[in-house]
Scaffold this active site. Structure first.
Site, PDB file in Angstrom:
ATOM      1  N   ASP A  48       0.828  -1.201   0.000  1.00  0.00           N
ATOM      2  CA  ASP A  48       0.000   0.000   0.000  1.00  0.00           C
ATOM      3  C   ASP A  48       0.864   1.253   0.000  1.00  0.00           C
ATOM      4  O   ASP A  48       1.590   1.520   0.958  1.00  0.00           O
ATOM      5  CB  ASP A  48      -0.886   0.015   1.251  1.00  0.00           C
ATOM      6  N   TYR A  53       2.927   9.977  -0.458  1.00  0.00           N
ATOM      7  CA  TYR A  53       4.065   9.415   0.295  1.00  0.00           C
ATOM      8  C   TYR A  53       5.393   9.708  -0.407  1.00  0.00           C
ATOM      9  O   TYR A  53       6.460   9.497   0.173  1.00  0.00           O
ATOM     10  CB  TYR A  53       3.925   7.895   0.499  1.00  0.00           C
ATOM     11  N   LYS A  82      -2.960   5.885  -4.180  1.00  0.00           N
ATOM     12  CA  LYS A  82      -4.085   6.786  -3.870  1.00  0.00           C
ATOM     13  C   LYS A  82      -3.858   8.143  -4.512  1.00  0.00           C
ATOM     14  O   LYS A  82      -2.718   8.617  -4.576  1.00  0.00           O
ATOM     15  CB  LYS A  82      -4.209   6.974  -2.344  1.00  0.00           C
ATOM     16  N   HIS A 115      -7.833   9.453  -1.672  1.00  0.00           N
ATOM     17  CA  HIS A 115      -7.147   9.413  -0.374  1.00  0.00           C
ATOM     18  C   HIS A 115      -7.976  10.049   0.754  1.00  0.00           C
ATOM     19  O   HIS A 115      -8.040   9.516   1.859  1.00  0.00           O
ATOM     20  CB  HIS A 115      -5.782  10.114  -0.512  1.00  0.00           C
TER      21      HIS A 115
END
Ligand code: NDP
Length: 279
Positions: A48, A53, A82, A115
């Site tokens: 994931d 990120y 996401k 998200h």
């Protein structure tokens, strides 16, 4: 559920592993690449990540290394990313998907999520996810951090129901109402920060249950997720913990122990509140 490769069938028939590896706050670089490849070697099949990120390239590198070393194929894996709030919009989200694909170095994702439920934005983004799904570019689509009212609003106009809602969920935030709602609608719940980012490891009730089974508190929490039929994605970059977190298929919590863990709920979050966030 017998091992790391056991799956749940989502509402569209796609199979998703119950247990995966999260990589929030892991920077690009060798630590990330090693974490992912060692997870895959250990038997993990689900990873994931998210655009925000800023580690999708390293995730892709880790996937390539893991595939090679474990002697598996890309199709054996289940990869999630996401779309971030600033890319919510029809055209914007279509483009963001292509950017994520390119960074990860794949030609499809298994799961793509909105998200956060940014008001006034998420419905157009959902239309984009439906387009990607109908074009066969992604195997499953879903949302993250959606409360019941967000899901109701989304589904008023949606052609396709989300297959997943990925939410903060751990023994201090058990989310029973949202879980029941999702179950009724056929939306699989997935837990983020399942270990409450490490804050529950000394919780006496959990320590006691863990010692009975000669397991760690992390393993007990992950087991609690699985027995509640919640998909879970604990994060670690340490190989021994990645192995530990995947080693949860040889014990079973009793009904009383499940209830004891449920009773730790305080509706306490470690992340932002989906009804009050400013990004
Ligand atoms: P977790 O609850 O998974 O906790 C991770 C922390 O626990 C890290 O500090 C890790 O340290 C430590 N840890 C992991 N395993 C063990 C163990 N066996 N014993 C002791 N400590 C351990 O937190 P995350 O916030 O990372 O959540 C998991 C994943 O969920 C994320 O990585 C991300 O993929 C996703 N997520 C999604 C969000 C969303 O909005 N959709 C928001 C937040 C997370 P170490 O690495 O040093 O082992």
């Amino acid at each position: 559920m017998k091992n790391l490769q056991d799956t749940i069938k989502l509402s569209n028939g796609i199979k998703m592993p119950w247990l995966g590896l999260g990589v929030f706050k892991v920077e690009e670089g060798q630590v990330l690449v090693e974490a992912i490849s060692s997870a895959i070697k250990t038997g993990y099949r689900s990873i994931d990540t998210a655009a925000i990120y800023a580690n999708e390239s390293g995730v892709g590198e880790g996937i390539k290394k893991g595939i090679e070393e474990a002697g598996i194929t890309r199709e054996d894996l289940f990869i999630t990313s996401k779309v971030w709030t600033e890319d919510l919009g029809y055209e914007e989200t279509l483009k963001a998907y292509e950017v994520s694909l390119e960074k990860i170095g794949l030609n499809y994702l298994d799961l793509y999520l909105i998200h956060w439920p940014k008001e006034g934005k998420y419905k157009e983004a959902w239309r984009a996810l439906e387009t990607l799904y109908k074009a066969g570019k992604v195997k499953a689509i879903g949302v993250s951090n959606f409360q019941i009212h967000h899901l109701e609003e989304l589904m008023k106009d949606a052609e396709i129901k989300p297959m997943i809602n990925q939410i903060e969920l751990h023994p201090r935030l058990t989310q029973k109402g949202l879980i029941a709602y999702c179950k009724e609608k056929g939306i699989q719940v997935e837990a983020w920060s399942p270990l409450m980012q490490g804050q529950l490891l000394n919780q006496p009730e959990l320590v006691e249950i863990a010692s009975k089974y000669q397991k760690s508190v992390a393993q007990v929490i992950i087991r609690w997720d699985l027995q509640n039929e919640i998909v879970t994605i604990p994060k670690s970059v340490k190989e021994h913990r990645i192995i530990e977190n995947g080693n949860v298929f040889d014990f079973m919590l009793t009904k009383e122990e499940m209830d004891t863990i449920d009773a730790l709920n305080m509706d306490q979050r470690v992340g932002p509140d989906p009804d009050n966030f400013d990004f």
